[in-house]
Design an enzyme around this catalytic site. Structure first.
Site, PDB file in Angstrom:
ATOM      1  N   GLU A  81      -5.830 -11.043  -1.574  1.00 23.03           N
ATOM      2  CA  GLU A  81      -6.714 -10.857  -0.402  1.00 23.03           C
ATOM      3  C   GLU A  81      -8.167 -10.854  -0.848  1.00 23.03           C
ATOM      4  O   GLU A  81      -8.949  -9.973  -0.470  1.00 23.03           O
ATOM      5  CB  GLU A  81      -6.366  -9.545   0.327  1.00 23.03           C
ATOM      6  CG  GLU A  81      -4.908  -9.456   0.737  1.00 23.03           C
ATOM      7  CD  GLU A  81      -4.542  -8.193   1.515  1.00 23.03           C
ATOM      8  OE1 GLU A  81      -5.452  -7.498   1.999  1.00 23.03           O
ATOM      9  OE2 GLU A  81      -3.333  -7.912   1.633  1.00 23.03           O
ATOM     10  N   GLU A 113       0.799  -1.237   0.000  1.00 22.64           N
ATOM     11  CA  GLU A 113       0.000   0.000   0.000  1.00 22.64           C
ATOM     12  C   GLU A 113       0.832   1.288   0.000  1.00 22.64           C
ATOM     13  O   GLU A 113       0.586   2.188   0.813  1.00 22.64           O
ATOM     14  CB  GLU A 113      -0.978  -0.006   1.187  1.00 22.64           C
ATOM     15  CG  GLU A 113      -1.884  -1.216   1.186  1.00 22.64           C
ATOM     16  CD  GLU A 113      -2.928  -1.216   2.297  1.00 22.64           C
ATOM     17  OE1 GLU A 113      -2.894  -0.330   3.157  1.00 22.64           O
ATOM     18  OE2 GLU A 113      -3.795  -2.115   2.279  1.00 22.64           O
TER      19      GLU A 113
HETATM   20  C1  XIL Z   1      -6.482  -6.690   8.005  1.00 21.32           C
HETATM   21  C2  XIL Z   1      -6.794  -7.902   8.909  1.00 21.32           C
HETATM   22  O1  XIL Z   1      -7.611  -8.786   8.204  1.00 21.32           O
HETATM   23  C3  XIL Z   1      -7.482  -7.436  10.164  1.00 21.32           C
HETATM   24  O2  XIL Z   1      -7.641  -8.522  11.074  1.00 21.32           O
HETATM   25  C4  XIL Z   1      -6.694  -6.312  10.831  1.00 21.32           C
HETATM   26  O3  XIL Z   1      -7.398  -5.826  11.937  1.00 21.32           O
HETATM   27  C5  XIL Z   1      -6.415  -5.175   9.854  1.00 21.32           C
HETATM   28  O4  XIL Z   1      -5.763  -5.715   8.707  1.00 21.32           O
HETATM   29  N1  XIL Z   1      -4.971  -4.883   3.509  1.00 21.32           N
HETATM   30  C6  XIL Z   1      -3.977  -5.719   3.969  1.00 21.32           C
HETATM   31  C7  XIL Z   1      -4.258  -6.646   5.082  1.00 21.32           C
HETATM   32  O5  XIL Z   1      -2.870  -5.769   3.380  1.00 21.32           O
HETATM   33  O6  XIL Z   1      -3.149  -6.883   5.881  1.00 21.32           O
HETATM   34  C8  XIL Z   1      -5.419  -6.133   5.939  1.00 21.32           C
HETATM   35  O7  XIL Z   1      -5.705  -7.137   6.913  1.00 21.32           O
HETATM   36  C9  XIL Z   1      -6.613  -5.821   5.061  1.00 21.32           C
HETATM   37  C10 XIL Z   1      -6.283  -4.739   4.067  1.00 21.32           C
END
Ligand code: XIL
Length: 384
Positions: A271, A166
């Site tokens: 994701e 990010e």
């Molecule tokens: C999220 C997790 O799923 C949650 O449990 C945590 O509270 C916050 O992070 N982008 C990413 C992930 O790269 O690491 C994030 O994961 C979601 C958005």
């Protein structure tokens, strides 16, 4: 008499062959059923791409035995949902917590899986001491210690790293993170170089959300080209894929797959989840730090607190079917598809961006049963 005899023999032969055919069809039907029932995500897509899930603490420490069975059966790659983020694995300058990450890697190895490290450099879930650094050399030293130590420790065992997560704004410019503020643009190049030195064989990726957006896509293309021009190793672009029933369009996703693979890097969906809940405001992607407390407890924002109505279940299945049709079309460019969570009850989308909702974004429901979306995407492989 002779004629009658001939007719009788003919009829008998006909009946025997008809019974034979019926048997054969029955056998074929049973065989097909057995094959269909034994198909899992990882067997169905074995020739196409890795398929996996993010795992949480209770998967990693072995407490959630039911989910673990499902993970072993369905997936061939894992990503740690939280335990390897900077604040957890390296909370203070000289403190590294390897308890959970050791168990995580052992879980992947026990199941012969492709093991992902998530994530080395990210502005969120960062250890507080990093935010106190104000000079470039100290920040560089800290990046070096973080990346060398962790990537080095799991050298040859973690196969793929989200090196930088990010780093871009929605318009494709670089995000004003603490790393950018203190070190300038070069922190990204530096992070990739450190990771490549620490484990030359590991796959190194840039990971971000909303990478289907044309402006952000252009930013990623520039970022990858800059690294390549410097001779820095980058192997892939991870598109997070936190999507909804309505968007992004298949065309936008496809254009990004093509743009990234044209750079000679692999494309990953790292994701994947599909929210079914209303988002009436401009969510501006998946930036985790946004605050929507004012919607908490509002029933119009949580319309399916018990079960998902058939009409939405069908929409979700169709959306996943369209997405996987696209993935299969470009399987030569896509190396991995990872869902962000094992089942609906464990999805981060139950608490983000509004806490305490009931979302249904994954392929398995809260009882761990496969949903229609699961059957639909496995069905794409049966047709082939
Ligand atoms: C999220 C997790 O799923 C949650 O449990 C945590 O509270 C916050 O992070 N982008 C990413 C992930 O790269 O690491 C994030 O994961 C979601 C958005």
């Amino acid at each position: 008499m002779k004629i009658n005899f001939k007719i009788t023999v003919f009829l008998l032969l006909f009946m025997v062959s008809a019974i034979g055919c019926e048997k054969k069809e029955e056998v074929e039907e049973v065989e097909e059923q057995v094959n269909e029932e034994s198909l899992t995500l990882k067997s169905a897509f074995a020739d196409d791409f890795f398929i996996g899930s993010a795992v949480n603490d209770n998967h990693i420490n072995g407490k959630d035995t039911l989910a673990l069975q499902l993970i072993g059966k369905e997936f061939n790659t894992l990503t740690p949902e939280n335990i390897m983020k900077w604040m957890n694995i390296h909370p203070e300058e000289n403190t590294f917590n390897y308890d959970m990450s050791d168990q995580y890697v052992a879980l992947g190895e026990k199941n012969n899986m492709h093991i992902v490290g998530h994530t080395l450099v990210w502005h969120s879930q960062l250890a507080p001491y990093i935010n106190t650094i104000s000079d470039s050399a100290t920040m560089a030293d800290n990046l070096k210690s973080h990346i060398n130590t962790i990537v080095g420790k799991y050298k040859g065992r973690i196969h793929s790293w989200d090196v930088v997560n990010e780093a871009l704004n929605e318009d494709g410019t670089l995000r004003e993170s603490i790393f950018l503020k203190v070190m300038g643009n070069d922190y990204i190049n530096y992070a990739f170089q450190l990771a490549a030195l620490a484990d030359p064989a590991a796959e190194l990726n840039y990971n971000d959300y909303n990478l289907w957006k044309p402006e952000k896509r252009a930013g990623v293309v520039q970022l990858v080209k800059d690294l390549q021009a410097k001779g820095t190793k980058i192997d892939g672009v991870g598109m997070q894929a936190h999507w909804s029933l309505e968007g992004p369009s298949i065309e936008d996703i496809e254009n990004s797959i093509l743009a990234y693979s044209d750079l000679g890097v692999k494309v990953m969906f790292t994701e994947l989840d599909v929210t079914v809940l209303p988002n009436p405001w401009d969510l501006n992607g998946a930036a985790v730090e946004q605050n929507y407390d004012k919607f908490e407890g509002d029933p119009t924002m949580n319309p399916y607190p018990n079960t998902l109505p058939d009409s939405i279940q069908n929409k979700l299945a169709k959306r996943y079917e369209d997405i996987f049709n696209l993935f299969l079309k470009h399987k030569d460019k896509i190396s991995r598809v990872t869902f962000w969570g094992v089942h609906d009850g464990q999805s981060w989308l139950n608490d983000w961006p509004i806490k305490g909702r009931t979302n249904h974004p994954l392929l398995f429901d809260r009882k761990l049963n496969p949903k229609k979306a699961y059957q639909q995407i496995i069905g794409l492989k049966k047709q082939n």
